[in-house]
Design a protein around this motif. Structure first.
Motif, mmCIF file in Angstrom:
data_model
loop_
_atom_site.group_PDB
_atom_site.id
_atom_site.type_symbol
_atom_site.label_atom_id
_atom_site.label_comp_id
_atom_site.label_asym_id
_atom_site.label_seq_id
_atom_site.Cartn_x
_atom_site.Cartn_y
_atom_site.Cartn_z
ATOM 1 N N ILE A 270 0.836 -1.202 0.000
ATOM 2 C CA ILE A 270 0.000 0.000 0.000
ATOM 3 C C ILE A 270 0.875 1.258 0.000
ATOM 4 O O ILE A 270 0.611 2.225 -0.708
ATOM 5 C CB ILE A 270 -0.948 0.001 1.217
ATOM 6 N N ALA A 271 1.955 1.212 0.785
ATOM 7 C CA ALA A 271 2.867 2.365 0.854
ATOM 8 C C ALA A 271 3.557 2.624 -0.490
ATOM 9 O O ALA A 271 3.902 3.758 -0.814
ATOM 10 C CB ALA A 271 3.901 2.146 1.947
ATOM 11 N N ALA A 272 3.751 1.553 -1.250
ATOM 12 C CA ALA A 272 4.456 1.672 -2.533
ATOM 13 C C ALA A 272 3.516 1.809 -3.721
ATOM 14 O O ALA A 272 3.955 1.826 -4.872
ATOM 15 C CB ALA A 272 5.352 0.450 -2.735
ATOM 16 N N ALA A 273 2.218 1.917 -3.462
ATOM 17 C CA ALA A 273 1.222 1.988 -4.545
ATOM 18 C C ALA A 273 1.554 3.097 -5.535
ATOM 19 O O ALA A 273 1.909 4.204 -5.151
ATOM 20 C CB ALA A 273 -0.164 2.209 -3.943
ATOM 21 N N GLY A 274 1.470 2.770 -6.808
ATOM 22 C CA GLY A 274 1.714 3.749 -7.860
ATOM 23 C C GLY A 274 3.164 3.923 -8.250
ATOM 24 O O GLY A 274 3.482 4.750 -9.111
ATOM 25 N N THR A 275 4.063 3.134 -7.669
ATOM 26 C CA THR A 275 5.501 3.295 -7.934
ATOM 27 C C THR A 275 6.107 2.033 -8.558
ATOM 28 O O THR A 275 5.451 1.005 -8.678
ATOM 29 C CB THR A 275 6.280 3.613 -6.646
ATOM 30 N N ASP A 276 7.372 2.136 -8.902
ATOM 31 C CA ASP A 276 8.117 0.973 -9.405
ATOM 32 C C ASP A 276 8.826 0.311 -8.230
ATOM 33 O O ASP A 276 9.518 0.977 -7.449
ATOM 34 C CB ASP A 276 9.148 1.408 -10.447
ATOM 35 N N ILE A 277 8.640 -1.009 -8.078
ATOM 36 C CA ILE A 277 9.232 -1.728 -6.941
ATOM 37 C C ILE A 277 10.267 -2.761 -7.393
ATOM 38 O O ILE A 277 10.588 -3.690 -6.658
ATOM 39 C CB ILE A 277 8.143 -2.408 -6.080
ATOM 40 N N THR A 278 10.808 -2.580 -8.579
ATOM 41 C CA THR A 278 11.801 -3.529 -9.105
ATOM 42 C C THR A 278 12.987 -3.667 -8.154
ATOM 43 O O THR A 278 13.554 -4.757 -8.007
ATOM 44 C CB THR A 278 12.282 -3.078 -10.494
ATOM 45 N N HIS A 279 13.358 -2.573 -7.476
ATOM 46 C CA HIS A 279 14.529 -2.607 -6.588
ATOM 47 C C HIS A 279 14.315 -3.490 -5.357
ATOM 48 O O HIS A 279 15.265 -3.785 -4.640
ATOM 49 C CB HIS A 279 14.906 -1.188 -6.152
ATOM 50 N N TRP A 280 13.100 -3.924 -5.112
ATOM 51 C CA TRP A 280 12.841 -4.846 -4.008
ATOM 52 C C TRP A 280 13.350 -6.255 -4.323
ATOM 53 O O TRP A 280 13.509 -7.076 -3.429
ATOM 54 C CB TRP A 280 11.338 -4.968 -3.745
ATOM 55 N N PHE A 281 13.585 -6.523 -5.601
ATOM 56 C CA PHE A 281 13.834 -7.890 -6.051
ATOM 57 C C PHE A 281 15.181 -8.053 -6.737
ATOM 58 O O PHE A 281 15.740 -7.111 -7.286
ATOM 59 C CB PHE A 281 12.705 -8.326 -6.996
ATOM 60 N N ASP A 282 15.677 -9.291 -6.704
ATOM 61 C CA ASP A 282 16.954 -9.631 -7.311
ATOM 62 C C ASP A 282 16.793 -9.737 -8.832
ATOM 63 O O ASP A 282 15.864 -10.371 -9.313
ATOM 64 C CB ASP A 282 17.445 -10.969 -6.742
ATOM 65 N N ASP A 283 17.719 -9.129 -9.572
ATOM 66 C CA ASP A 283 17.625 -9.113 -11.033
ATOM 67 C C ASP A 283 17.657 -10.505 -11.655
ATOM 68 O O ASP A 283 17.021 -10.746 -12.676
ATOM 69 C CB ASP A 283 18.776 -8.290 -11.638
ATOM 70 N N SER A 284 18.424 -11.423 -11.067
ATOM 71 C CA SER A 284 18.591 -12.745 -11.675
ATOM 72 C C SER A 284 17.496 -13.731 -11.283
ATOM 73 O O SER A 284 17.009 -14.489 -12.111
ATOM 74 C CB SER A 284 19.968 -13.325 -11.324
ATOM 75 N N THR A 285 17.078 -13.718 -10.013
ATOM 76 C CA THR A 285 16.078 -14.686 -9.554
ATOM 77 C C THR A 285 14.654 -14.149 -9.586
ATOM 78 O O THR A 285 13.690 -14.907 -9.579
ATOM 79 C CB THR A 285 16.377 -15.131 -8.112
ATOM 80 N N HIS A 286 14.534 -12.829 -9.598
ATOM 81 C CA HIS A 286 13.234 -12.153 -9.505
ATOM 82 C C HIS A 286 12.515 -12.471 -8.187
ATOM 83 O O HIS A 286 11.301 -12.315 -8.083
ATOM 84 C CB HIS A 286 12.337 -12.495 -10.703
ATOM 85 N N ASP A 287 13.282 -12.904 -7.203
ATOM 86 C CA ASP A 287 12.773 -13.088 -5.843
ATOM 87 C C ASP A 287 13.255 -11.920 -4.991
ATOM 88 O O ASP A 287 14.147 -11.168 -5.412
ATOM 89 C CB ASP A 287 13.278 -14.412 -5.258
ATOM 90 N N PRO A 288 12.682 -11.739 -3.789
ATOM 91 C CA PRO A 288 13.114 -10.619 -2.946
ATOM 92 C C PRO A 288 14.623 -10.614 -2.713
ATOM 93 O O PRO A 288 15.252 -11.679 -2.589
ATOM 94 C CB PRO A 288 12.345 -10.857 -1.637
ATOM 95 N N CYS A 289 15.206 -9.432 -2.667
ATOM 96 C CA CYS A 289 16.639 -9.304 -2.383
ATOM 97 C C CYS A 289 16.951 -9.904 -1.015
ATOM 98 O O CYS A 289 16.097 -9.920 -0.119
ATOM 99 C CB CYS A 289 17.043 -7.835 -2.401
ATOM 100 N N THR A 290 18.158 -10.383 -0.872
ATOM 101 C CA THR A 290 18.575 -10.993 0.403
ATOM 102 C C THR A 290 19.912 -10.408 0.863
ATOM 103 O O THR A 290 20.606 -9.736 0.090
ATOM 104 C CB THR A 290 18.737 -12.515 0.267
ATOM 105 N N TYR A 291 20.250 -10.674 2.126
ATOM 106 C CA TYR A 291 21.556 -10.302 2.666
ATOM 107 C C TYR A 291 21.902 -11.292 3.775
ATOM 108 O O TYR A 291 21.043 -12.059 4.223
ATOM 109 C CB TYR A 291 21.539 -8.864 3.190
ATOM 110 N N ILE A 292 23.148 -11.288 4.197
ATOM 111 C CA ILE A 292 23.587 -12.176 5.278
ATOM 112 C C ILE A 292 23.434 -11.444 6.606
ATOM 113 O O ILE A 292 24.066 -10.411 6.827
ATOM 114 C CB ILE A 292 25.055 -12.627 5.095
ATOM 115 N N ASP A 293 22.576 -11.963 7.458
ATOM 116 C CA ASP A 293 22.371 -11.371 8.781
ATOM 117 C C ASP A 293 23.673 -11.473 9.576
ATOM 118 O O ASP A 293 24.192 -12.580 9.769
ATOM 119 C CB ASP A 293 21.243 -12.112 9.510
ATOM 120 N N PRO A 294 24.230 -10.364 10.047
ATOM 121 C CA PRO A 294 25.518 -10.398 10.756
ATOM 122 C C PRO A 294 25.473 -11.174 12.072
ATOM 123 O O PRO A 294 26.504 -11.679 12.523
ATOM 124 C CB PRO A 294 25.827 -8.916 11.007
#
Length: 208
Positions: free
Chosen positions: A48-72
């Motif tokens: 809802i907060a992102a309505a009307g926008t581009d959300i491509t940056h939420w996702f990984d370019d190669s897998t098209h799944d949500p971006c991930t990181y290593i929890d420290p």
């Protein structure tokens, strides 16, 4: 009536409410209104907060799944969701409420796809030779004149009964092929000139 194939960013931006929610993702335009209606709660709030926008940056370019990181702390790969965990996204920690039986997450479900986000917009001026009414439209670079004509119907209900012509220095009243794009009809994109004129006007206004 043929469905709209391409959308401008401005068109997507108009659908910025929970009950009328569009986003763009990897060049596609998604209508998530029904998804939000069917899934009330915190997990749809980021959508809802992102309505009307581009959300491509939420996702990984190669897998098209949500971006991930290593929890420290845990040294485990987890979703990177600074906007808040969203629907169908795996939780960073074990969660009894997590439904792991989702076969196709919404971001890979083509049933939400309306069409494509244009790679480029351009502005055109249309002159009705009968009424002398001039209309400026922002259209998609990939659209045929038939598709642009459907956009013009909002300004002129009789648009489909007219013959569309282009008057330029090479030929007066050249009839255009409605099955082709503006580019394919040899109609130059004047958008940069529009922008330059607008900038000059702005400069004159600001300096006076």
């Amino acid at each position: 009536d043929q469905a709209q194939r391409f959308y401008t960013p401005a068109e997507v931006a108009k659908h910025d409410r929970a009950d009328d929610l569009m986003v763009s993702l990897f060049g596609k335009v998604l209508d998530l209104s029904e998804l939000v209606r069917a899934n009330r709660g915190l997990l749809v709030q980021p959508l809802i907060a992102a309505a009307g926008t581009d959300i491509t940056h939420w996702f990984d370019d190669s897998t098209h799944d949500p971006c991930t990181y290593i929890d420290p702390e845990t040294e485990i790969e987890v979703p990177f969701t600074p906007m808040g965990r969203f629907l169908h996204c795996v939780p960073a920690e074990p969660d009894a409420a997590w439904a792991s039986d989702v076969e196709t997450p919404w971001w890979k479900d083509d049933s939400y796809v309306l069409g494509h986000l244009t790679a480029k917009t351009r502005r055109i001026k249309l002159l009705n030779m009968l009424s002398r009414q001039e209309t400026t439209l922002e259209v998609c670079f990939e659209e045929t004149l038939n598709e642009i004509q459907r956009r013009y119907l909002a300004f002129n209900a009789h648009a489909q009964s007219y013959t569309w012509k282009r008057t330029d220095s090479k030929q007066v009243g050249r009839v255009l092929d409605m099955r082709k794009t503006l580019d394919e009809n040899g109609v130059k994109d004047d958008t940069p000139e529009f922008d330059q004129l607008k900038d000059r006007k702005s400069t004159r206004l600001n300096s006076s």
